[in-house]
Design a protein around this motif. Structure first.
Motif, PDB file in Angstrom:
ATOM      1  N   TYR A  26     -46.428  37.239 -24.825  1.00 49.52           N
ATOM      2  CA  TYR A  26     -47.074  38.498 -24.473  1.00 49.52           C
ATOM      3  C   TYR A  26     -48.128  38.795 -25.534  1.00 49.52           C
ATOM      4  CZ  TYR A  26     -48.104  43.319 -23.366  1.00 49.52           C
ATOM      5  OH  TYR A  26     -48.775  44.477 -23.052  1.00 49.52           O
ATOM      6  N   ASN A  27     -49.377  38.802 -25.125  1.00 52.31           N
ATOM      7  CA  ASN A  27     -50.509  39.085 -26.024  1.00 52.31           C
ATOM      8  C   ASN A  27     -50.419  38.272 -27.320  1.00 52.31           C
ATOM      9  OD1 ASN A  27     -51.398  40.815 -24.080  1.00 52.31           O
ATOM     10  ND2 ASN A  27     -51.053  42.692 -25.246  1.00 52.31           N
ATOM     11  N   SER A  36     -49.672  39.259 -20.051  1.00 49.97           N
ATOM     12  CA  SER A  36     -50.517  39.523 -21.218  1.00 49.97           C
ATOM     13  C   SER A  36     -51.859  40.110 -20.778  1.00 49.97           C
ATOM     14  CB  SER A  36     -50.765  38.230 -22.009  1.00 49.97           C
ATOM     15  OG  SER A  36     -49.572  37.760 -22.583  1.00 49.97           O
TER      16      SER A  36
END
Length: 278
Positions: free
Chosen positions: A13-14, A43
């Motif tokens: 995620y990111n 993301s």
């Protein structure tokens, strides 16, 4: 020579700032039969593009994308299920952690030499955001042949860096038995659920601890675990989850009774001050 199949997964995620370094390290692992699943949790940066471009160049890697953001626990649980269903052994590799080249080979060797073991506990170099580096140096963890003893050792958290076991390799047949979490609270809670995970793996076999440092574990101020509020309400909720998971497990009733009695003796008889300090 047949090599046991290993499937690892990277919940993302990111992670655009560090994912490439992690994937390169995973690709360098020296083992002939492994796959890596990159599971992106919607993301909003370039993480998914980086993952897809990397997987397009290495057939051992694949990418799955969630339709909606599930959060750390649900995304990881989904990927554990997928990894365990198609392997002899499986593992989680967070999107910013760096494994060594013999990460899989050394652990598979240890697990196959100890067929009753459910988890291989590794050593980690823990890198903190302030520049401090500390090695886990775990001598032995949850190795008892007796279920109550190893469960109580895990949930007491007396072993420093106990979570090194969560980042080791797990026997897939047991992973499939412990998912999903039975506790209704546990299905919605993320706080210390890696502890609950290890407790449930200990229902099925002892842990084997090896002396090699096989992972660089990186911590940042934005890490999921650093966002957890270590307060009394969270700890009380964690204990409810632990007890509910024990009661809902397939353990024989006499084993459940021993574990619950051990919890009572170790924690509750010493008063709430012990629970608050946990």
């Amino acid at each position: 020579m047949k090599h046991s199949k290993v499937v690892g997964f990277v919940p993302t995620y990111n992670a655009e700032n560090f994912l490439t370094e992690t994937l390169i390290a995973l690709a360098k692992i020296d083992y002939p039969n492994f796959k890596i699943i990159i599971g992106d949790d919607c993301s909003t940066d370039q993480t998914l593009r980086i993952a897809k471009e990397f997987a397009a160049k290495d057939e051992r890697f694949s990418v799955v994308q969630n339709e909606s953001n599930l959060g750390w626990l649900k995304n990881s649980e989904k990927l554990w299920i997928q990894s365990a269903a198609d392997s002899d052994y499986c593992f989680i590799n967070p999107h910013d952690d760096i494994p060594t080249e013999d990460f899989i080979k050394r652990q598979v060797s240890a697990l196959e030499a100890n067929p009753k073991a459910s988890v291989c506990c590794i050593q980690m170099d823990n890198h903190y955001w302030d520049g401090k580096i500390v090695n886990s140096r775990i001598q032995e963890f949850a190795s008892s042949d007796k279920i109550p003893e190893r469960v109580l050792e895990i949930i007491s958290r007396k072993t420093m860096f106990w979570w090194a076991a969560y980042h080791g390799i797990h026997r897939s047949e047991f992973v499939q038995k412990i998912i999903p979490f039975k506790s209704e609270i546990g299905q919605k809670n993320e706080f210390s659920m890696d502890l609950v995970w290890l407790m449930k793996m200990a229902f099925y076999g002892p842990f084997i601890t090896i002396p090699e440092t096989l992972l660089v574990k990186k911590y940042s101020k934005a890490s999921v675990s650093n966002q957890w509020k270590h307060n009394f309400a969270q700890r009380r909720k964690l204990w409810k989850i632990i007890i509910q998971e024990i009661l809902a497990s397939e353990l024989p009733n006499h084993i459940k009774a021993k574990v619950l009695l051990g919890i009572q003796k170790e924690f509750f008889k010493k008063g709430l001050s012990r629970l608050k300090a946990y």
